[in-house]
Design a protein around this motif. Structure first.
Motif, short mmCIF file in Angstrom:
data_model
loop_
_atom_site.label_atom_id
_atom_site.label_comp_id
_atom_site.label_asym_id
_atom_site.label_seq_id
_atom_site.Cartn_x
_atom_site.Cartn_y
_atom_site.Cartn_z
N VAL A 39 19.33 72.29 76.95
CA VAL A 39 19.04 72.98 78.19
C VAL A 39 20.33 73.59 78.72
CG1 VAL A 39 18.10 72.76 80.52
CG2 VAL A 39 17.22 71.30 78.69
N LEU A 40 20.28 74.87 79.08
CA LEU A 40 21.41 75.57 79.67
C LEU A 40 21.24 75.56 81.19
CD1 LEU A 40 23.94 77.35 79.25
CD2 LEU A 40 22.39 79.32 79.13
N VAL A 41 22.27 75.08 81.91
CA VAL A 41 22.18 74.94 83.36
C VAL A 41 23.35 75.64 84.04
CG1 VAL A 41 22.09 73.32 85.30
CG2 VAL A 41 21.00 72.72 83.12
N ASP A 42 23.01 76.56 84.94
CA ASP A 42 23.98 77.27 85.79
C ASP A 42 24.13 76.44 87.06
OD1 ASP A 42 25.16 78.98 87.73
OD2 ASP A 42 24.26 80.75 86.81
N VAL A 43 25.32 75.93 87.33
CA VAL A 43 25.53 75.06 88.48
C VAL A 43 26.13 75.79 89.69
CG1 VAL A 43 25.64 72.96 87.10
CG2 VAL A 43 27.75 74.18 87.65
N ARG A 44 26.10 77.12 89.63
CA ARG A 44 26.56 77.90 90.78
C ARG A 44 25.48 77.88 91.86
NH1 ARG A 44 27.35 83.58 88.72
NH2 ARG A 44 25.40 83.02 87.68
N THR A 45 25.79 78.44 93.03
CA THR A 45 24.81 78.49 94.11
C THR A 45 23.65 79.41 93.72
OG1 THR A 45 25.80 80.41 95.20
CG2 THR A 45 26.64 78.21 95.85
N LEU A 46 22.54 79.28 94.41
CA LEU A 46 21.38 80.12 94.13
C LEU A 46 21.71 81.60 94.33
CD1 LEU A 46 18.45 80.30 93.29
CD2 LEU A 46 17.80 79.88 95.68
#
Length: 113
Positions: A39-46
């Protein structure tokens, strides 16, 4: 791991997973026969995510990982690749996920050249 990432990006191409529970690609490790989800997860803000993100990335802001991960990342054995702008928030999220029992979490920035 590079082969796995390539498979991940191909599989996730065209998917909009802003806040959906994680779907995953499967990667077979050369060391073993077992396939594991990735799973690829972007942890920046929405807001940052909405300005552009890697195709197929799920958005879980670093400061919301502990609240959102149980619902959005139900498989604690999945290979989870985290990224942000510089890698610092991904490191923060990585530590939180490991404390929560996720066993295969990596900061994607460590693999960039």
């Amino acid at each position: 791991m590079v082969t796995g990432l390539t498979a991940l990006f191909v599989w996730l191409k065209g998917r909009n997973a802003e806040r959906d529970p994680a779907s995953s690609a499967m990667v077979v490790s050369p060391e073993g026969a077992a396939a594991r989800p990735v799973v690829l997860v972007d942890v920046r803000t929405l807001d940052e995510y909405r300005t552009g993100h890697k195709e197929g990335a799920l958005n879980i802001p670093a400061d919301e990982v502990e609240q959102l991960a149980p619902r959005l990342l139900p498989d604690k054995n999945a290979v989870i690749m985290l990224y942000c702008r510089t890698g610092k928030r991904a490191d923060k999220a990585l530590e939180a996920l490991r404390k929560m029992g996720y066993s295969h979490v990596e900061n994607l920035h460590r693999f960039e050249m």
